[in-house]
Design a protein around this motif. Structure first.
Motif, PDB file in Angstrom:
ATOM      1  N   ALA A 140     -52.950   3.342  19.757  1.00  0.00           N
ATOM      2  CA  ALA A 140     -54.379   2.082  20.182  1.00  0.00           C
ATOM      3  C   ALA A 140     -54.855   1.596  21.523  1.00  0.00           C
ATOM      4  N   LEU A 141     -53.270   0.762  21.779  1.00  0.00           N
ATOM      5  CA  LEU A 141     -52.322   0.402  22.915  1.00  0.00           C
ATOM      6  C   LEU A 141     -52.782   1.561  23.870  1.00  0.00           C
ATOM      7  N   PHE A 142     -52.461   2.344  24.770  1.00  0.00           N
ATOM      8  CA  PHE A 142     -52.394   2.966  25.517  1.00  0.00           C
ATOM      9  C   PHE A 142     -52.836   3.923  26.066  1.00  0.00           C
ATOM     10  N   HIS A 143     -54.207   4.865  24.722  1.00  0.00           N
ATOM     11  CA  HIS A 143     -55.178   5.551  25.036  1.00  0.00           C
ATOM     12  C   HIS A 143     -56.107   4.977  24.441  1.00  0.00           C
ATOM     13  N   PRO A 144     -56.950   4.195  25.404  1.00  0.00           N
ATOM     14  CA  PRO A 144     -58.351   3.546  24.944  1.00  0.00           C
ATOM     15  C   PRO A 144     -59.119   4.172  25.066  1.00  0.00           C
ATOM     16  N   GLY A 145     -59.622   5.245  26.001  1.00  0.00           N
ATOM     17  CA  GLY A 145     -60.312   6.378  25.874  1.00  0.00           C
ATOM     18  C   GLY A 145     -60.541   7.394  25.135  1.00  0.00           C
ATOM     19  N   ALA A 146     -58.861   7.080  23.919  1.00  0.00           N
ATOM     20  CA  ALA A 146     -59.713   8.376  22.749  1.00  0.00           C
ATOM     21  C   ALA A 146     -60.474   8.185  21.945  1.00  0.00           C
ATOM     22  N   PHE A 147     -61.048   6.903  21.924  1.00  0.00           N
ATOM     23  CA  PHE A 147     -61.648   5.625  20.805  1.00  0.00           C
ATOM     24  C   PHE A 147     -62.819   4.755  21.419  1.00  0.00           C
ATOM     25  N   GLU A 148     -64.331   5.059  20.470  1.00  0.00           N
ATOM     26  CA  GLU A 148     -65.745   4.289  20.090  1.00  0.00           C
ATOM     27  C   GLU A 148     -65.479   3.281  20.048  1.00  0.00           C
ATOM     28  N   GLY A 149     -65.891   2.639  19.877  1.00  0.00           N
ATOM     29  CA  GLY A 149     -66.395   1.231  19.247  1.00  0.00           C
ATOM     30  C   GLY A 149     -65.503  -0.076  19.707  1.00  0.00           C
ATOM     31  N   ASP A 150     -65.285  -1.004  18.929  1.00  0.00           N
ATOM     32  CA  ASP A 150     -64.727  -1.999  19.298  1.00  0.00           C
ATOM     33  C   ASP A 150     -64.128  -2.674  18.443  1.00  0.00           C
ATOM     34  N   ALA A 151     -63.359  -1.967  17.838  1.00  0.00           N
ATOM     35  CA  ALA A 151     -62.341  -2.313  17.029  1.00  0.00           C
ATOM     36  C   ALA A 151     -61.947  -0.910  16.493  1.00  0.00           C
ATOM     37  N   VAL A 152     -60.213  -1.270  16.350  1.00  0.00           N
ATOM     38  CA  VAL A 152     -59.501  -0.402  15.879  1.00  0.00           C
ATOM     39  C   VAL A 152     -58.718  -0.525  14.870  1.00  0.00           C
TER      40      VAL A 152
END
Length: 325
Positions: free
Chosen positions: A289-301
């Protein structure tokens, strides 16, 4: 496996399991570039989510089988979960553990009343040793992840996440799960499918031991070349399970692999910002969650912090190297 089994397990766990909170920190949000919610299963009984599956499996046994006793294979967290569940049910318990498991996990398992049998992970045949013990003593094997009642117990984590995410106003997000054989990941995925379809489970593993990530890519079960040598010992398994893999294939998003340094840095951030203690294997979801931000979409994880049974030396190393980050 289905949602009915998970809800039945939740009924047996009611009043026994801890409903862990959903934590957040603006400092973690800033690092990740989105809202980060952390489900700290390190606060669960025995220091990990494994108590859920252990209690679910032991409580589902017929009374005569439970009285005869149970046996489990584990590097530590499943061991402690089953050991405590067995003790509270008055059932004999044998745990087969690799001799290189963290000393704190071996000591804690013994302290919970289990008989610990150690074996050499590199040369010993765990399955053969366990089968012989089970046959000699009439013990019931409780597998660490590829067991329906264990998966059902782990899935209660997903029921809680679905409720807590709704309370936080999060209806669409990836739910990152520290993944070994896939019991927790598949259980959460099934619960989310039924209760929060806008949330999607994503398995997270350490680099070099990312059998689930590779399996999801290839469409078949892949194996790790090594079964030891990682700080993330809690989630190092040979391959995903025969039960868990089809569930993850159907319901999970792509897997993510993180480095050991990222896991250690996540441990330091969790301690500094959330005041919780994680072990490396229990920190990989937060690391993603902290160090691979490009792996996700949206404003929450949402990240499941799966365990906190860490040796003092490893925890101090994480704080020394990344505590000021």
């Amino acid at each position: 496996m289905n949602i009915d089994m998970i809800e039945a397990a939740a009924g047996r766990l009611k009043g026994v399991v801890l409903r862990t909170p959903l934590l957040s920190s603006p400092f973690l949000d800033e690092i990740a570039g989105r809202r980060v919610y952390v489900k700290p299963e390190c606060l669960q009984h025995t220091g990990s989510f494994k108590f859920r599956g252990g209690w679910s499996a032991v409580s589902a046994l017929p009374p005569e089988a439970r009285a005869q006793g149970v046996i489990a294979f584990s590097s530590g967290n499943h061991a402690q979960g089953v050991a405590l569940a067995a003790r509270r049910h008055g059932a004999p318990c044998v745990i087969l553990m690799p001799a290189d498991a963290p000393r704190v996990k071996i000591d804690n398992t013994r302290a919970l009343g289990a008989e610990v049998v150690l074996y050499d992970r590199a040369t010993g045949d765990r399955d053969a040793i366990g089968a012989a013990l089970a046959e000699d003593r009439g013990l019931t094997l409780i597998k660490p992840f590829d067991e329906p009642q264990v998966i059902a117990g782990q899935g209660t984590t997903g029921l809680e996440i679905a409720e807590q995410a709704a309370e936080a106003g999060v209806t669409e997000a990836d739910v990152l799960v520290c993944c070994g054989g896939g019991g927790l990941t598949s259980g959460i995925a099934l619960a989310l499918e039924a209760k929060a379809p806008g949330l999607r489970a994503r398995p997270v593993e350490p680099e070099g031991f990312d059998d689930v990530r590779r399996s999801l890519i290839s469409g078949g079960i892949e194996r790790n070349n090594r079964t030891s040598g990682s700080l993330c010992d809690a989630i190092v398994t040979p391959s995903p399970g025969q039960i868990t893999f089809p569930i993850m294939t159907r319901l999970c998003g792509p897997g993510i692999a993180v480095t050991e340094d990222e896991a250690l840095a996540a441990m330091a951030q969790a301690f500094s910002r959330l005041h919780v203690v994680l072990e490396p294997g229990g920190a990989v979801a937060l690391a993603a969650a902290l160090f691979h931000p490009g792996a996700f979409e949206g404003d929450a994880v949402i990240a499941v912090a799966s365990g906190g049974n860490v040796d003092r030396e490893v925890f101090c190393m994480a704080l020394d190297r990344f505590g000021g980050a």
